[in-house]
Each structure stands twice: as C-alpha cells, then as structure tokens.
Design a protein around this motif. Sequence first.
Motif, PDB file in Angstrom:
ATOM      1  N   UNK A   1      -7.511   9.281  -4.971  1.00  0.00           N
ATOM      2  CA  UNK A   1      -7.151  10.481  -4.198  1.00  0.00           C
ATOM      3  C   UNK A   1      -7.711  10.387  -2.787  1.00  0.00           C
ATOM      4  N   UNK A   2      -8.974   9.983  -2.663  1.00  0.00           N
ATOM      5  CA  UNK A   2      -9.594   9.859  -1.338  1.00  0.00           C
ATOM      6  C   UNK A   2      -8.882   8.790  -0.518  1.00  0.00           C
ATOM      7  N   UNK A   3      -8.511   7.684  -1.146  1.00  0.00           N
ATOM      8  CA  UNK A   3      -7.780   6.623  -0.446  1.00  0.00           C
ATOM      9  C   UNK A   3      -6.447   7.153   0.071  1.00  0.00           C
ATOM     10  N   UNK A   4      -5.728   7.920  -0.745  1.00  0.00           N
ATOM     11  CA  UNK A   4      -4.471   8.515  -0.291  1.00  0.00           C
ATOM     12  C   UNK A   4      -4.709   9.432   0.901  1.00  0.00           C
ATOM     13  N   UNK A   5      -5.745  10.243   0.846  1.00  0.00           N
ATOM     14  CA  UNK A   5      -6.018  11.187   1.940  1.00  0.00           C
ATOM     15  C   UNK A   5      -6.300  10.449   3.246  1.00  0.00           C
ATOM     16  N   UNK A   6      -7.094   9.394   3.168  1.00  0.00           N
ATOM     17  CA  UNK A   6      -7.446   8.648   4.389  1.00  0.00           C
ATOM     18  C   UNK A   6      -6.207   7.995   5.004  1.00  0.00           C
ATOM     19  N   UNK A   7      -5.431   7.299   4.175  1.00  0.00           N
ATOM     20  CA  UNK A   7      -4.237   6.616   4.677  1.00  0.00           C
ATOM     21  C   UNK A   7      -3.158   7.631   5.068  1.00  0.00           C
ATOM     22  N   UNK A   8      -3.013   8.682   4.260  1.00  0.00           N
ATOM     23  CA  UNK A   8      -2.004   9.691   4.555  1.00  0.00           C
ATOM     24  C   UNK A   8      -2.231  10.380   5.877  1.00  0.00           C
ATOM     25  N   UNK A   9      -3.491  10.575   6.251  1.00  0.00           N
ATOM     26  CA  UNK A   9      -3.794  11.232   7.530  1.00  0.00           C
ATOM     27  C   UNK A   9      -3.313  10.411   8.722  1.00  0.00           C
ATOM     28  N   UNK A  10      -3.181   9.102   8.560  1.00  0.00           N
ATOM     29  CA  UNK A  10      -2.672   8.264   9.659  1.00  0.00           C
ATOM     30  C   UNK A  10      -1.187   8.496   9.896  1.00  0.00           C
TER      31      UNK A  10
ATOM     32  N   UNK B   1       5.507  11.892  -5.933  1.00  0.00           N
ATOM     33  CA  UNK B   1       5.564  12.060  -4.475  1.00  0.00           C
ATOM     34  C   UNK B   1       4.439  11.380  -3.720  1.00  0.00           C
ATOM     35  N   UNK B   2       3.232  11.296  -4.291  1.00  0.00           N
ATOM     36  CA  UNK B   2       2.112  10.678  -3.587  1.00  0.00           C
ATOM     37  C   UNK B   2       2.384   9.192  -3.349  1.00  0.00           C
ATOM     38  N   UNK B   3       2.738   8.467  -4.383  1.00  0.00           N
ATOM     39  CA  UNK B   3       3.025   7.033  -4.234  1.00  0.00           C
ATOM     40  C   UNK B   3       4.245   6.818  -3.337  1.00  0.00           C
ATOM     41  N   UNK B   4       5.261   7.680  -3.487  1.00  0.00           N
ATOM     42  CA  UNK B   4       6.467   7.542  -2.667  1.00  0.00           C
ATOM     43  C   UNK B   4       6.152   7.730  -1.188  1.00  0.00           C
ATOM     44  N   UNK B   5       5.327   8.737  -0.857  1.00  0.00           N
ATOM     45  CA  UNK B   5       4.994   9.011   0.544  1.00  0.00           C
ATOM     46  C   UNK B   5       4.278   7.821   1.175  1.00  0.00           C
ATOM     47  N   UNK B   6       3.428   7.164   0.413  1.00  0.00           N
ATOM     48  CA  UNK B   6       2.737   5.981   0.946  1.00  0.00           C
ATOM     49  C   UNK B   6       3.713   4.830   1.167  1.00  0.00           C
TER      50      UNK B   6
ATOM     51  N   UNK C   1       5.284   2.895   4.955  1.00  0.00           N
ATOM     52  CA  UNK C   1       5.049   1.456   5.109  1.00  0.00           C
ATOM     53  C   UNK C   1       3.635   1.040   4.695  1.00  0.00           C
ATOM     54  N   UNK C   2       3.186   1.601   3.598  1.00  0.00           N
ATOM     55  CA  UNK C   2       1.908   1.191   3.009  1.00  0.00           C
ATOM     56  C   UNK C   2       2.143   0.812   1.541  1.00  0.00           C
TER      57      UNK C   2
ATOM     58  N   UNK D   1      -1.867   0.375  -5.115  1.00  0.00           N
ATOM     59  CA  UNK D   1      -3.249   0.575  -5.562  1.00  0.00           C
ATOM     60  C   UNK D   1      -3.453   2.004  -6.064  1.00  0.00           C
ATOM     61  N   UNK D   2      -3.004   2.969  -5.259  1.00  0.00           N
ATOM     62  CA  UNK D   2      -3.166   4.376  -5.631  1.00  0.00           C
ATOM     63  C   UNK D   2      -2.395   4.684  -6.914  1.00  0.00           C
ATOM     64  N   UNK D   3      -1.152   4.189  -6.987  1.00  0.00           N
ATOM     65  CA  UNK D   3      -0.339   4.449  -8.174  1.00  0.00           C
ATOM     66  C   UNK D   3      -0.953   3.819  -9.416  1.00  0.00           C
ATOM     67  N   UNK D   4      -1.497   2.616  -9.251  1.00  0.00           N
ATOM     68  CA  UNK D   4      -2.112   1.937 -10.398  1.00  0.00           C
ATOM     69  C   UNK D   4      -3.328   2.709 -10.903  1.00  0.00           C
TER      70      UNK D   4
END
Length: 473
Positions: A193-202, A299-304, A308-309, A315-318
């Motif tokens: 979750x934290x990894x998604x938040x960090x990358x998603x903020x970019x 939606x979380x994995x799809x948004x990443x 283009x991540x 990683x997040x989905x796994x």
Amino acid sequence: MKVWELMTQKEQASNYEDKDAQLQRVLGVKDFLALGVGTIVSASIFTLPGVIAAQHAGPAVVISFLLAALVAGLIAFAYAEMAATMPFAGSAYSWINVLFGEFLGWLVGWALLAEYFIALAFVGAGLSANLRGLLAEFGIHLPRVLTVPMSAGGFGDIISILAILLVTWLLGRGVKNATRVELLLVLAKVFAIVLFLIVGLTAFHPANLHPFVPAYDPAVKPGPYGGWQGIWAGVSGIFLSYIGFDAIAANSAEAKEPSKTMPRGILGSLLIAVVLFSAVSLVLVGMFKSNVYAGNAEPVAWALRATHHPLISAIVASIAVVGMFSALIGMSMAGSRLIYAFGRDGLLPQSLGKLDAKGTPQVGLWTMALVAIIITACFEFAQLAQLISAGTLVAFVFVSLGIYKLRPREGKDLAQPAFQMPWYPVLPAVGPLAALFVLLGLGADAKLMMLIWFVLGIAVYFLYGIKHKIRDK
C-alpha cells in the motif's frame, strides 16, 4: 417453560467462561492488531475505492470512507467495552445472549454468520480478480469456465476456492501458527500500500479532483451518483470495509489479558485502517478521473500499469494477492468461532462446538469453508459487497444498545473492564442511529436478501434451536 420464557432466558456469563476455558489464551495485542488490520484492510482496499468512486461519489469517495469510519468507530467503542468485559467466543452473539436473552442473541449471531460466510467468499473473489489481472500481464489467462459462477455458465472461481481451502488447512494446524503467518502477511500488505502511494503520487493530478463532489446525475447506473446522495450511497457500500473489528472480538476467548488487549486491538486496527483507506482513495482518484474505474475489480494495479509502472504494478499486485490471505485467515477464524459458539450452546448441532486436542474448532472451520465455497460457486463478485453490510448493521445496533444493559453490571456479576465507551449515556444511542442510517442507504436487493436470511434464521431457531438449546438445570 413457556416459549416466551425460553426466548428471553439469559445465559450466565460464568457458563461461557467455563465452556470457553478449553480455548487457549495465546493471543496478545500484536496478534490482534495483525488480525484486525489484516481483516479490515482486505481485498476492499484494492477494489472498493475505484468502484465506489466510479459508481457513487467521484473524488468525494474519500469523504465516504471517512464517514463510514466514523460510524464504524462509534460501534467499535461499544465492541471494545463488550469484549473487555465478556471475552467469550462468538462475540456479539454471546454478549447479547447474556444481556438480552436467547432469541435476540440468536438473531444477532445469525446476522453475523451471513457476514462471515459472504465476506470469506468476497475476499476470495477479490484475491482471484487481482491474481488473474497479474497473470494476464504475463499472457496467462484461465478458461472462463473456471472463473465465473454457475449462474454465468461456469463451475465457480477456482482460485478463490483453492485459497479458502488453503487457509482452512493452515488454521486447522493451530491458531498461534496462523497468527504468525498473519503478521507477516499484514506487514507485506502495508508495504504494498505504501509503495502504491509513493509511486501513485508521482502521477497525481489535482485537476482530477475537480469537482470534488460531482453534481447529482440520475443517468449514472447503478447509482445514485454525485451529490450527497452519492456520498451516502458510498458510505453504505464502503461500510463493509471496516466491519473486520468484529473478527477480533470473535476471538476474544483466546486473548491474553482481554480487558487490555481487546480495546487496543479493536480501536488500534480501525485507526490504522482509516488512514490507509483514505490515503489510497485520494491517490487513486488523483491519478485518473473516477469514471475510468467503472467495472474494474483491480483499480490499484490497473492505475499503476496505466501510468507506465508495470514492474511496480506487478510487485504491488503480487503482494496484494498474497496479503489478501490475511483477511481470509481473519474471517475464517472469526466465523468458525461463531459456529463453534452455536454448537457449544446447542442452537446448531453440538458437533459444531467440538474442539480438537489443540483447542481448534475443526468442524466449525470446515463448515465455514464449505459454505463460503458454495457461495463462491453461485454468486458474482459484484453481488456480494452490500450483502455483507446488511445483516452486520443490524447486529451492530444491538451491540451498541447493549452498553445500557452492560454498564450497570460491570464490577458486579460481570468483570470491571479497563476500557469503557466514552460519553455515556449519549454515545451508545448515537451509534445505533448512525448504523440504521447506513442501513437505509443499502440497495433494495441487499435489504431483501437480509430479510430472507432473517426469516430463515427464525425458522431454524423455532424448528431446531429452541428445542436443542443446552440449558441450566
């Protein structure tokens, strides 16, 4: 005794203490925090923020999550005091049995039983959806017949079924082993979750948050969408995300120093969940306009992937898929303890209340798994969500009102807890009103299914339970 006297007969708390003494008190605060966060922060954090944003609230999905947390928090206060005072297996079922009597206790337990059966199937479906999305990235696609229920021409979701069976086998080996696995899974899930938040903020674009509260639009289906109507519909759909604290209470008979560990576990896990849910919701709707998440079960994995991540998405989905096993563990543990409590009291066959040499309710565990697998084979993912909230909200009303019955008995025939619900006597009345308001926001199908389930429960009680209940001589 007359029927009414039997229905209103209250269980002695000392009887539950004696009966549950076979369960091993091996769980501490750390275990309950892991169990609570693992159950509350389940498949829903990777699915519902996008679904609710697209169908109901738009960017205001964050408000829906906060309001749902507020309602859940009111009930969690009552749960914390109840669990600290009466650390019995079966949570609300056992408490209401002691405070209000046999029939109301049965109805509350019956409502929670629906929650656990459906929630186990729901989380399994979410795990499957995310795993299939991940496999698709590598060109692996399961035959449709192995991913859809019989109503859609398939044999059921095979991934969900296998996951439920695996968790049931693990729990059958002992609760302490399961909680160790639970802690590792929760830590992994929080990392994802934290990894998604960090990358998603970019990839966060503030423009996607405007208008923050979309105008009401009756054309959006299933709706309602937009305005405060959409926000409140979102609260009703989201509320299931927070009800996992009941899973903590259901295991209170296995708690070390329950007067302290139960309040800390229940309230602490809910607070952590609120922060994580709100953050994921905000970042998700900031990455894309909310309508793009319509019909998306991951939606979380799809948004990443869409930003283009692909590696981070994988990683997040796994981790998310593996982490969802923590919610399966929590729901299986809680549901099996409730089934055990029914069997312990004779309201369902007494074989369900048997424990093995390790103090594990093996029959309850496998009964839980079997029913969840049947649900998985018969219902679609989208049909399950609101059905979990419906019966649970009814149970929450009685738990909160039960504080008025509990408080005068604390320190007398019941233990004096280390935690009490604040702002008594006002807050115990606010919680039920808020829960009823959320209940009114559920769809007609959910209310109808809830009604059918309660009618079935009443029939089971009068045809079987009232005749076989184990009573004091």
